[in-house]
Design a protein around this motif. Structure first.
Motif, mmCIF file in Angstrom:
data_model
loop_
_atom_site.group_PDB
_atom_site.id
_atom_site.type_symbol
_atom_site.label_atom_id
_atom_site.label_comp_id
_atom_site.label_asym_id
_atom_site.label_seq_id
_atom_site.Cartn_x
_atom_site.Cartn_y
_atom_site.Cartn_z
ATOM 1 N N GLY A 118 -3.986 -2.057 9.116
ATOM 2 C CA GLY A 118 -4.055 -0.716 9.652
ATOM 3 C C GLY A 118 -2.640 -0.091 9.092
ATOM 4 O O GLY A 118 -2.013 0.751 10.430
ATOM 5 N N TYR A 119 -1.675 -0.593 8.263
ATOM 6 C CA TYR A 119 -1.247 -0.384 7.283
ATOM 7 C C TYR A 119 -0.951 1.239 6.808
ATOM 8 O O TYR A 119 -0.950 0.790 5.415
ATOM 9 C CB TYR A 119 -0.133 -1.497 6.461
ATOM 10 N N MET A 120 -0.704 2.454 7.251
ATOM 11 C CA MET A 120 -1.165 3.704 7.012
ATOM 12 C C MET A 120 -0.782 4.107 5.641
ATOM 13 O O MET A 120 -0.680 4.524 4.962
ATOM 14 C CB MET A 120 -1.521 4.737 7.398
ATOM 15 N N GLN A 121 1.011 4.053 6.483
ATOM 16 C CA GLN A 121 1.914 4.275 4.746
ATOM 17 C C GLN A 121 2.113 3.074 3.717
ATOM 18 O O GLN A 121 1.983 3.725 2.697
ATOM 19 C CB GLN A 121 3.431 3.751 5.168
ATOM 20 N N ASP A 122 1.419 2.032 3.459
ATOM 21 C CA ASP A 122 1.622 1.448 2.209
ATOM 22 C C ASP A 122 -0.197 1.759 1.773
ATOM 23 O O ASP A 122 -0.074 1.341 0.312
ATOM 24 C CB ASP A 122 1.125 -0.265 2.915
ATOM 25 N N VAL A 123 -0.970 2.496 2.382
ATOM 26 C CA VAL A 123 -1.583 3.144 1.862
ATOM 27 C C VAL A 123 -1.464 4.177 1.071
ATOM 28 O O VAL A 123 -2.479 4.308 -0.292
ATOM 29 C CB VAL A 123 -3.441 3.411 2.617
ATOM 30 N N ASN A 136 1.589 4.952 0.124
ATOM 31 C CA ASN A 136 2.255 4.292 -0.799
ATOM 32 C C ASN A 136 1.305 3.732 -2.665
ATOM 33 O O ASN A 136 1.857 4.178 -3.648
ATOM 34 C CB ASN A 136 3.048 3.553 -0.347
ATOM 35 N N TYR A 137 0.398 3.566 -1.763
ATOM 36 C CA TYR A 137 -0.919 2.331 -3.105
ATOM 37 C C TYR A 137 -1.477 3.222 -4.030
ATOM 38 O O TYR A 137 -1.759 3.057 -4.957
ATOM 39 C CB TYR A 137 -1.048 1.272 -2.421
ATOM 40 N N GLY A 138 -1.717 4.396 -2.806
ATOM 41 C CA GLY A 138 -3.411 4.839 -3.747
ATOM 42 C C GLY A 138 -3.259 6.897 -4.269
ATOM 43 O O GLY A 138 -3.711 7.351 -4.510
#
Length: 416
Positions: free
Chosen positions: A18-23, A25-27
């Motif tokens: 559920g860490y959408m900000q990390d999604v 940042n990575y993609g």
């Protein structure tokens, strides 16, 4: 492990947690590079870097490097013309890492773009998600299942960005290819009355019945349009078919209620020769609807609709006690207080309904309001409580005979 592989793995882990900000940042950067890598070098040659940057994806601004590489770069994993990473502390060709889209299969790129789009929708970056999905959709031929997912998310993104005409046209083309999907129909129907196509949607739903005669959604859509166009015979037939084809009690209850409303409105028409048959049918349907909702003791909504039916027919002496029962009864959400008070974790709309995944959907917005009321009942109003509506209608019933009682009801339940 190549950077793109690591980024995809991190996106999947962050999305599940559920860490959408990390999604994002990575993609985000990786997916934008993939879109650029699908354009031919001869196409991009005449343009400067800033022009190309605006042309490919608008509106996001990314600090990528745009440099064409002639030949091979030592240490690179493949041929490309985009520099993906550069070591700023050193100089030379050995410090360049060339972006190679072939390191991931097309199925992996599909998963990356879908997860990135869902993360962008989570943060209301709808126009950006629509642009990414549109570019990604046009890079090749997709199988029907993946094509439906891409078009559904793009339609949802355009709707969230308030581009309703574009969303309607895209959603309609998606329904053309998959007329049996209730989820696609639900999204498309919410766009009918936000565009100028509402007058033509009746014909659209009628034609889809030939392709999906055993699907619930086109029958219910046709019934709703017939009800609004005052063609009650077609509306009654559509509601009856929809109730038979419904796969759950919620849809069946909605179709039954719509059928009862159709019979009630048929009664007041001058062209109705015999009013008793539709009246009896309406009462039978309302009784069936009440049982589908769990009975009068469990459903405040069913009580209110029965009282409203009597009020509509002018039978006020039967509507008044039902309105009073609505005011005293618990709402749908109040019946579920004990169930959700035992849960220690924070609630999400998907805990109520698996279809409520995106905040741009009206269902998700309603469930979020319910969650806010469960968490802070003193400050947030219960969106499922019909006591105020019942009090207002009750005050209307008393306005002529007992104006003091009507004023008391309005001060107690409506005024604040």
């Amino acid at each position: 492990t190549p950077p793109s592989k690591r980024a995809l793995q991190n996106m999947i882990k962050s999305h599940r947690a559920g860490y959408m900000q990390d999604v994002i940042n990575y993609g985000h950067r990786m997916c934008l590079f993939f879109l650029q890598s699908q354009l031919s070098q001869s196409f991009l040659g005449p343009f400067r870097a800033d022009i190309c940057r605006r042309f490919i994806v608008e509106p996001p601004i990314v600090d990528w490097e745009w440099e064409a590489i002639a030949g091979h770069v030592k240490g690179a994993v493949g041929e490309s013309w985009l520099i993906y990473e550069r070591n700023s502390t050193a100089s030379g060709a050995n410090d360049l890492r060339v972006f190679n889209p072939n390191l991931l299969m097309i199925t992996e790129w599909f998963e990356a773009f879908i997860r990135l789009s869902e993360a962008l929708l989570y943060f209301d970056r709808c126009l950006e998600a629509a642009c990414l999905l549109h570019r990604f959709f046009n890079i090749g031929d997709w199988e029907p299942a993946r094509k439906t997912i891409i078009l559904y998310l793009e339609t949802l993104a355009l709707s969230g960005a308030k581009k309703y005409d574009a969303a309607y046209l895209l959603g309609r083309s998606n329904v053309f290819s998959n007329s049996t999907s209730n989820r696609l129909w639900s999204l498309l129907y919410s766009l009918f009355y936000r565009t100028d196509e509402a007058t033509y949607s009746h014909r659209f739903a009628l034609r889809r019945l030939r392709e999906a005669p055993k699907c619930y959604s086109p029958h219910q859509s046709l019934a709703n349009h017939s009800l609004m166009s005052l063609t009650y015979s077609y509306a009654a037939a559509g509601c009856a078919w929809a109730a038979q084809l419904a796969t759950n009690d919620e849809d069946r209850a909605l179709s039954t209620l719509c059928h009862a409303v159709t019979c009630l409105r048929r009664i007041i028409q001058r062209s109705c020769p015999h009013r008793r048959p539709p009246l009896l049918r309406a009462m039978i349907l309302l009784t069936k609807y009440t049982s589908l909702r769990g009975g009068e003791s469990q459903s405040q909504e069913a009580l209110y609709n029965i009282a409203r039916a009597f009020h509509y027919l002018g039978i006020v002496h039967l509507a008044i006690p039902l309105y009073e029962r609505v005011i005293r009864s618990k709402s749908v959400l109040a019946h579920r207080y004990p169930e959700f008070s035992k849960k220690q974790k924070s609630l999400r709309p998907s805990d109520f309904c698996g279809a409520a995944k995106f905040k741009q959907l009206q269902l998700t917005q309603l469930l979020e309001a319910c969650i806010h009321h469960l968490e802070m009942p003193a400050t947030n109003q219960d969106p499922t409580d019909l006591s105020r509506e019942a009090a207002f209608n009750l005050a209307l019933s008393y306005s002529q005979s007992l104006p003091d009682v009507a004023a008391h009801l309005l001060r107690k339940h409506i005024a604040w």
